[in-house]
Design a protein around this motif. Structure first.
Motif, PDB file in Angstrom:
ATOM      1  N   ILE A   1      -1.332   1.164   2.316  1.00 53.86           N
ATOM      2  CA  ILE A   1      -0.971   2.012   1.174  1.00 53.86           C
ATOM      3  C   ILE A   1       0.261   1.471   0.464  1.00 53.86           C
ATOM      4  O   ILE A   1       0.253   1.271  -0.753  1.00 53.86           O
ATOM      5  N   THR A   2       1.327   1.212   1.204  1.00 53.81           N
ATOM      6  CA  THR A   2       2.563   0.739   0.561  1.00 53.81           C
ATOM      7  C   THR A   2       2.395  -0.660  -0.013  1.00 53.81           C
ATOM      8  O   THR A   2       2.929  -0.965  -1.080  1.00 53.81           O
ATOM      9  N   GLY A   3       1.634  -1.513   0.655  1.00 49.16           N
ATOM     10  CA  GLY A   3       1.379  -2.848   0.131  1.00 49.16           C
ATOM     11  C   GLY A   3       0.587  -2.804  -1.160  1.00 49.16           C
ATOM     12  O   GLY A   3       0.859  -3.555  -2.106  1.00 49.16           O
ATOM     13  N   SER A   4      -0.401  -1.920  -1.229  1.00 46.34           N
ATOM     14  CA  SER A   4      -1.195  -1.766  -2.454  1.00 46.34           C
ATOM     15  C   SER A   4      -0.339  -1.257  -3.605  1.00 46.34           C
ATOM     16  O   SER A   4      -0.471  -1.725  -4.743  1.00 46.34           O
ATOM     17  N   ILE A   5       0.545  -0.316  -3.313  1.00 42.83           N
ATOM     18  CA  ILE A   5       1.436   0.213  -4.353  1.00 42.83           C
ATOM     19  C   ILE A   5       2.372  -0.879  -4.850  1.00 42.83           C
ATOM     20  O   ILE A   5       2.547  -1.064  -6.061  1.00 42.83           O
ATOM     21  N   ASN A   6       2.969  -1.622  -3.936  1.00 44.94           N
ATOM     22  CA  ASN A   6       3.862  -2.714  -4.337  1.00 44.94           C
ATOM     23  C   ASN A   6       3.121  -3.761  -5.158  1.00 44.94           C
ATOM     24  O   ASN A   6       3.639  -4.266  -6.156  1.00 44.94           O
ATOM     25  N   PHE A   7       1.910  -4.093  -4.750  1.00 41.65           N
ATOM     26  CA  PHE A   7       1.134  -5.075  -5.490  1.00 41.65           C
ATOM     27  C   PHE A   7       0.819  -4.552  -6.892  1.00 41.65           C
ATOM     28  O   PHE A   7       0.931  -5.288  -7.872  1.00 41.65           O
ATOM     29  N   ALA A   8       0.451  -3.283  -6.984  1.00 37.87           N
ATOM     30  CA  ALA A   8       0.131  -2.699  -8.287  1.00 37.87           C
ATOM     31  C   ALA A   8       1.352  -2.673  -9.202  1.00 37.87           C
ATOM     32  O   ALA A   8       1.247  -2.922 -10.403  1.00 37.87           O
ATOM     33  N   ILE A   9       2.513  -2.407  -8.648  1.00 39.99           N
ATOM     34  CA  ILE A   9       3.738  -2.329  -9.452  1.00 39.99           C
ATOM     35  C   ILE A   9       4.212  -3.714  -9.870  1.00 39.99           C
ATOM     36  O   ILE A   9       4.601  -3.931 -11.018  1.00 39.99           O
ATOM     37  N   LEU A  10       4.173  -4.683  -8.961  1.00 44.42           N
ATOM     38  CA  LEU A  10       4.776  -5.988  -9.228  1.00 44.42           C
ATOM     39  C   LEU A  10       3.805  -7.038  -9.749  1.00 44.42           C
ATOM     40  O   LEU A  10       4.113  -7.758 -10.693  1.00 44.42           O
ATOM     41  N   ALA A  11       2.672  -7.167  -9.129  1.00 45.29           N
ATOM     42  CA  ALA A  11       1.839  -8.337  -9.397  1.00 45.29           C
ATOM     43  C   ALA A  11       0.752  -8.106 -10.437  1.00 45.29           C
ATOM     44  O   ALA A  11       0.451  -9.000 -11.213  1.00 45.29           O
ATOM     45  N   ILE A  12       0.155  -6.933 -10.460  1.00 45.41           N
ATOM     46  CA  ILE A  12      -0.953  -6.720 -11.392  1.00 45.41           C
ATOM     47  C   ILE A  12      -0.500  -6.779 -12.847  1.00 45.41           C
ATOM     48  O   ILE A  12      -1.127  -7.461 -13.649  1.00 45.41           O
ATOM     49  N   PRO A  13       0.602  -6.118 -13.230  1.00 44.62           N
ATOM     50  CA  PRO A  13       0.989  -6.208 -14.651  1.00 44.62           C
ATOM     51  C   PRO A  13       1.697  -7.519 -15.014  1.00 44.62           C
ATOM     52  O   PRO A  13       2.309  -7.614 -16.055  1.00 44.62           O
ATOM     53  N   SER A  14       1.592  -8.507 -14.170  1.00 44.57           N
ATOM     54  CA  SER A  14       2.187  -9.830 -14.417  1.00 44.57           C
ATOM     55  C   SER A  14       3.687  -9.779 -14.641  1.00 44.57           C
ATOM     56  O   SER A  14       4.221 -10.464 -15.510  1.00 44.57           O
ATOM     57  N   LYS A  15       4.381  -8.967 -13.868  1.00 46.31           N
ATOM     58  CA  LYS A  15       5.843  -8.961 -13.928  1.00 46.31           C
ATOM     59  C   LYS A  15       6.413 -10.182 -13.215  1.00 46.31           C
ATOM     60  O   LYS A  15       7.558 -10.534 -13.405  1.00 46.31           O
ATOM     61  N   ILE A  16       5.599 -10.813 -12.405  1.00 45.48           N
ATOM     62  CA  ILE A  16       6.019 -12.006 -11.685  1.00 45.48           C
ATOM     63  C   ILE A  16       5.537 -13.216 -12.483  1.00 45.48           C
ATOM     64  O   ILE A  16       4.348 -13.404 -12.699  1.00 45.48           O
ATOM     65  N   LYS A  17       6.467 -14.034 -12.928  1.00 45.71           N
ATOM     66  CA  LYS A  17       6.123 -15.188 -13.766  1.00 45.71           C
ATOM     67  C   LYS A  17       5.901 -16.460 -12.948  1.00 45.71           C
ATOM     68  O   LYS A  17       5.283 -17.388 -13.416  1.00 45.71           O
ATOM     69  N   SER A  18       6.421 -16.520 -11.741  1.00 46.28           N
ATOM     70  CA  SER A  18       6.327 -17.731 -10.935  1.00 46.28           C
ATOM     71  C   SER A  18       4.889 -17.980 -10.487  1.00 46.28           C
ATOM     72  O   SER A  18       4.179 -17.056 -10.091  1.00 46.28           O
ATOM     73  N   HIS A  19       4.496 -19.236 -10.527  1.00 45.13           N
ATOM     74  CA  HIS A  19       3.170 -19.617 -10.052  1.00 45.13           C
ATOM     75  C   HIS A  19       3.114 -19.651  -8.524  1.00 45.13           C
ATOM     76  O   HIS A  19       2.034 -19.729  -7.957  1.00 45.13           O
ATOM     77  N   LEU A  20       4.263 -19.596  -7.877  1.00 43.87           N
ATOM     78  CA  LEU A  20       4.307 -19.615  -6.413  1.00 43.87           C
ATOM     79  C   LEU A  20       3.980 -18.254  -5.806  1.00 43.87           C
ATOM     80  O   LEU A  20       3.524 -18.177  -4.668  1.00 43.87           O
ATOM     81  N   TYR A  21       4.241 -17.194  -6.537  1.00 48.69           N
ATOM     82  CA  TYR A  21       4.173 -15.855  -5.970  1.00 48.69           C
ATOM     83  C   TYR A  21       2.777 -15.523  -5.424  1.00 48.69           C
ATOM     84  O   TYR A  21       2.633 -15.118  -4.272  1.00 48.69           O
ATOM     85  N   HIS A  22       1.750 -15.679  -6.229  1.00 45.34           N
ATOM     86  CA  HIS A  22       0.423 -15.240  -5.827  1.00 45.34           C
ATOM     87  C   HIS A  22      -0.169 -16.030  -4.655  1.00 45.34           C
ATOM     88  O   HIS A  22      -0.755 -15.415  -3.756  1.00 45.34           O
ATOM     89  N   PRO A  23      -0.036 -17.346  -4.602  1.00 46.73           N
ATOM     90  CA  PRO A  23      -0.556 -18.045  -3.417  1.00 46.73           C
ATOM     91  C   PRO A  23       0.166 -17.634  -2.126  1.00 46.73           C
ATOM     92  O   PRO A  23      -0.471 -17.462  -1.086  1.00 46.73           O
TER      93      PRO A  23
END
Length: 134
Positions: free
Chosen positions: A42-64
């Motif tokens: 649950i908490t991991g899904s929320i964090n992913f939805a907040i940080l990664a889905i709306p592309s707030k993370i610009k680094s190409h390293l983050y997703h891998p």
């Protein structure tokens, strides 16, 4: 459990008593394992939805790196569930409990390490001088 309880119980208890202790610990611990898995999902899904889905993370390293962390977490969930099960399908894993607990510890360490790296990647965007030192 891996480095204290199991070796001490094996060295001091008869096999039948050791098995009864193992089942008593499993019966109590299984609730914590499944609740922890649910909470982490649950908490991991929320964090992913907040940080990664709306592309707030610009680094190409983050997703891998995040993908490796998720795969390691799913491996932890699987092994922990297999160790807590009573069914015959996971008897082989339960028979080598110490080995699999060691793997769980290693995977947990990897997850913590990857979390730290992800945090550095994420926060370095906000403060670009944090990496370069300028």
């Amino acid at each position: 459990m891996r480095f204290a309880l199991f070796p001490a119980a094996k060295a001091t208890l008869a096999d039948d008593v050791h098995e009864r202790l193992r089942e008593a610990v499993r019966a109590r611990w299984v609730k914590f394992v499944y609740a922890s898995i649910a909470l982490l999902l649950i908490t991991g899904s929320i964090n992913f939805a907040i940080l990664a889905i709306p592309s707030k993370i610009k680094s190409h390293l983050y997703h891998p790196i995040f993908g490796v962390k998720i795969l390691a977490a799913f491996a932890v969930f699987f092994i922990a569930s297999a160790l807590m099960s009573r069914g015959p399908g996971f008897a082989g894993i339960r028979a080598k409990r110490a080995k699999w607990l060691g793997i769980l510890i290693a995977l947990g360490g990897l997850i913590v390490l990857l979390s730290g790296i992800l945090n550095q990647v994420r926060t370095s965007q906000a403060h670009p001088t944090a990496i370069t030192g300028m």
